[in-house]
Design a protein around this motif. Structure first.
Motif, short mmCIF file in Angstrom:
data_model
loop_
_atom_site.label_atom_id
_atom_site.label_comp_id
_atom_site.label_asym_id
_atom_site.label_seq_id
_atom_site.Cartn_x
_atom_site.Cartn_y
_atom_site.Cartn_z
N GLY A 3 35.56 23.08 47.70
CA GLY A 3 35.70 24.13 46.67
C GLY A 3 35.24 25.50 47.12
N VAL A 4 35.27 25.74 48.41
CA VAL A 4 34.77 27.02 48.95
C VAL A 4 35.61 28.21 48.49
CG1 VAL A 4 34.60 28.33 51.12
CG2 VAL A 4 33.50 26.11 50.93
N VAL A 5 36.93 27.98 48.39
CA VAL A 5 37.80 29.11 48.02
C VAL A 5 37.41 29.68 46.66
CG1 VAL A 5 40.19 29.81 47.55
CG2 VAL A 5 39.71 28.32 49.49
N SER A 6 37.16 28.78 45.71
CA SER A 6 36.78 29.28 44.37
C SER A 6 35.37 29.89 44.38
CB SER A 6 36.88 28.16 43.33
OG SER A 6 36.15 27.04 43.76
N ARG A 9 35.75 33.58 45.67
CA ARG A 9 36.46 34.53 44.81
C ARG A 9 35.55 35.53 44.10
NH1 ARG A 9 39.80 33.36 39.33
NH2 ARG A 9 40.43 35.51 39.00
N PRO A 10 34.49 35.09 43.40
CA PRO A 10 33.64 36.08 42.71
C PRO A 10 32.93 37.04 43.68
CG PRO A 10 32.70 33.86 42.55
CD PRO A 10 34.07 33.71 43.10
N LEU A 11 32.77 36.59 44.95
CA LEU A 11 32.08 37.46 45.91
C LEU A 11 32.91 38.70 46.27
CD1 LEU A 11 30.52 34.80 48.33
CD2 LEU A 11 29.49 35.89 46.34
N LEU A 12 34.24 38.64 45.98
CA LEU A 12 35.08 39.82 46.21
C LEU A 12 34.69 40.97 45.27
CD1 LEU A 12 38.60 38.14 46.58
CD2 LEU A 12 37.26 39.19 48.41
N LEU A 13 33.98 40.64 44.16
CA LEU A 13 33.56 41.66 43.20
C LEU A 13 32.06 41.93 43.28
CD1 LEU A 13 35.65 40.40 40.14
CD2 LEU A 13 36.22 42.28 41.69
N ASP A 14 31.44 41.45 44.34
CA ASP A 14 29.99 41.63 44.49
C ASP A 14 29.63 43.10 44.58
OD1 ASP A 14 27.62 39.57 45.26
OD2 ASP A 14 27.26 41.54 46.15
N VAL A 15 28.41 43.46 44.15
CA VAL A 15 28.00 44.87 44.18
C VAL A 15 27.70 45.33 45.61
CG1 VAL A 15 27.11 44.98 41.84
CG2 VAL A 15 25.61 44.17 43.67
N VAL A 16 27.43 44.39 46.51
CA VAL A 16 27.14 44.77 47.90
C VAL A 16 28.45 44.80 48.69
CG1 VAL A 16 25.83 44.20 49.98
CG2 VAL A 16 24.90 43.64 47.71
N ALA A 23 33.43 38.19 52.41
CA ALA A 23 34.15 37.19 51.60
C ALA A 23 35.66 37.28 51.86
CB ALA A 23 33.85 37.41 50.12
N ALA A 24 36.17 38.53 51.91
CA ALA A 24 37.60 38.72 52.19
C ALA A 24 37.95 38.20 53.59
CB ALA A 24 37.97 40.20 52.07
N LEU A 25 37.08 38.49 54.54
CA LEU A 25 37.27 38.03 55.92
C LEU A 25 37.32 36.50 55.98
CD1 LEU A 25 37.54 39.45 58.67
CD2 LEU A 25 35.08 39.19 58.95
N ALA A 26 36.39 35.85 55.26
CA ALA A 26 36.34 34.38 55.23
C ALA A 26 37.63 33.80 54.63
CB ALA A 26 35.13 33.92 54.42
N LEU A 27 38.09 34.43 53.55
CA LEU A 27 39.34 33.96 52.91
C LEU A 27 40.53 34.13 53.86
CD1 LEU A 27 38.70 35.41 49.36
CD2 LEU A 27 39.11 32.99 49.87
N ASN A 45 44.28 32.61 42.39
CA ASN A 45 44.54 33.95 41.84
C ASN A 45 43.70 35.04 42.54
OD1 ASN A 45 46.36 35.13 40.15
ND2 ASN A 45 44.92 35.38 38.47
N ILE A 46 43.52 34.84 43.82
CA ILE A 46 42.66 35.75 44.58
C ILE A 46 43.38 37.05 44.93
CG2 ILE A 46 41.69 36.00 46.94
CD1 ILE A 46 40.56 33.13 46.49
N LEU A 47 44.70 36.96 45.17
CA LEU A 47 45.43 38.16 45.67
C LEU A 47 45.35 39.36 44.70
CD1 LEU A 47 48.57 36.55 47.38
CD2 LEU A 47 46.37 37.15 48.38
N PRO A 48 45.61 39.18 43.39
CA PRO A 48 45.50 40.34 42.48
C PRO A 48 44.08 40.94 42.50
CG PRO A 48 46.63 38.53 41.40
CD PRO A 48 46.09 37.99 42.68
#
Length: 453
Positions: A3-6, A9-16, A23-27, A45-48
């Motif tokens: 379940g790593v992909v899910s 996903r929230p880490l794409l909106l992290d404040v750091v 996170a994007a690199l890992a995906l 639904n990661i792309l949007p």
């Protein structure tokens, strides 16, 4: 499976910002592995989410986001379509205008992975306004950016004449042509490929490529130390030569045939293939062009390919090229026959060692070449050995030629008896009243009855 992909996903909106980028690199790296992981990225639904804040992000995030888009799009047309549908093209085109060359490079690469699948996806890239910006990218000083922009233009051009025309209309040919002499081998590969994909579609497009003063410069690529530069250079010349006699003459006048003959002689394996095909296309256009191939000593290296190459498609190509040279007149057929090609073609035709489908390819072309050359060949010494091994489908052509030539040539008649040719003819079982029987009767009538007996 964990379940790593899910979780990413929230880490794409992290404040750091660093966490967002990583996170994007890992995906991107996950999606790059196989289409199942790429599917998982789409389903989550990661792309949007990835694209939502892209214009405001820094260059590191943009590069990582482009990596994800590329990694998803590369696997299949369906996944590439998912990338297009989430609005990625507009964002990637914005990235092509970025100040940072690395962002431009990542965007070019992603667009290429979308465009390469089919003409619909390529058209979507064109409609998003990418072409003029890609043409600007090939003029940038960074070699890596030039390479990937040229590769993307190649991927867009390959699908249809209309798409190639959009690349031409943006002024790409002149800039690509200037880079043929660039010392970077990987760039030369992509430049030659792009020009080839433009020129392959029609005589008009090929003429535009040829007129960009790529000759005789492109001939130097045939001697390059990089195998792919050599092969792509030969492929470009082939794609231009195939369209018309005028384009072939254009190439001949710059020394192109002699250069390709040297190229075939100096390499082995699949690298040779476009050179072999090029000689065949040139020779096919007219008697004069076939004569040019003969005068440029094109027959011996083609014979060498028949003997040396193990792959059946290579032998098939060489047989086809020899047929194009020998099919025009008796003189052309004689030039091929004198190189002792006919027994080699016959051996390929009757060879049973290859697998059925592979053998079919080589033997079919060998048979066509034999028939094409035999229909014109009046060089009896070259035909003599075939009498002893030829199957019925070829035998008819050989007997027909003997029946034409022997009545008018006393020296040939003497040879025909002393080499056992006449004896062999008596052993041939022909249907009474058939065309083959008529040819045999015509041959027998050239000799006294007791000699025939």
């Amino acid at each position: 499976n964990s379940g790593v992909v899910s979780l990413l996903r929230p880490l794409l909106l992290d404040v750091v910002p660093t966490i967002q980028q990583t996170a994007a690199l890992a995906l991107g790296r996950l999606a790059n592995c196989n289409d199942d992981l790429a599917e998982a990225v789409v389903k989550e639904n990661i792309l949007p989410q990835l694209l939502s804040s892209l214009p405001e992000q820094n260059r590191f995030y943009k590069k990582a986001a482009a990596l994800v888009l590329r990694a998803v799009a590369k696997h299949s047309p369906q996944l590439a379509q998912e990338v297009v549908q989430c609005g990625a093209l507009e964002m990637l085109v914005i990235c092509l205008e970025d100040f940072d060359p690395g962002v431009k490079e990542a965007a070019c690469w992603a667009l290429g992975c979308i465009a390469r699948h089919n003409s619909e996806l390529s058209q979507a890239v064109v409609d998003a306004g990418a072409i003029p910006l890609l043409v600007l990218c090939i003029q940038e000083p960074e070699i890596a950016l030039k390479r990937i922009a040229a590769a993307t233009l190649s991927d867009i051009s390959k699908h249809s004449p209309e798409l190639a025309r959009t690349v031409v209309d943006a002024g790409a040919i002149a800039h690509l042509a200037q880079m043929i002499l660039n010392p970077d081998a990987k760039l030369k590969r992509q430049v030659l490929s792009a020009l080839c994909q433009i020129g392959k579609h029609s005589a008009d497009l090929a003429m535009l490529v040829a007129e960009a003063e790529i000759f005789p410069v492109v001939l130097t690529c045939l001697k390059d130390s990089d195998e792919y530069v050599k092969k792509n250079g030969a492929t470009l010349i082939r794609e231009i030569a195939k369209h018309s006699p005028e384009l072939s003459v254009f190439i001949v006048n710059t020394g192109g045939v002699a250069a390709v003959v040297d190229f075939i002689s100096s390499c082995t394996g699949s690298v040779r293939l476009p050179g072999i095909m090029m000689l065949g296309y040139v020779a096919a256009h007219s008697e004069n062009l076939a004569t040019t191939v003969i005068v440029s000593k094109g027959i011996p290296p083609l014979c060498a390919c028949l003997l040396e190459e193990k792959e059946d498609h290579m032998k098939a190509a060489a047989a086809w090229a020899l047929e194009q040279i020998g099919k025009h007149t008796a003189e052309h057929a004689r030039a091929v026959a004198l190189a002792n090609v006919l027994p080699t073609l016959l051996a390929i035709y009757v060879d049973n060692t290859s697998s059925a489908d592979l053998q079919l390819k080589a033997s079919t072309f060998a048979m066509k070449a034999l028939k094409g050359i035999l229909q014109k060949c009046t060089h009896l010494p070259a035909l003599e050995p075939l009498l002893h091994d030829a199957p019925p489908s070829i035998m008819k052509y050989i007997i027909e030629q003997f029946s034409k030539v022997l009545p008018h040539d006393s020296k040939a008649r003497r040879l025909f008896v002393t080499t056992g040719g006449l004896r062999k003819v008596q052993e041939i079982k022909a249907e009474p009243g058939s065309l083959l029987q008529e040819y045999i009767n015509a041959i027998n009538n050239c000799f006294p009855e007791e000699v025939v007996r």
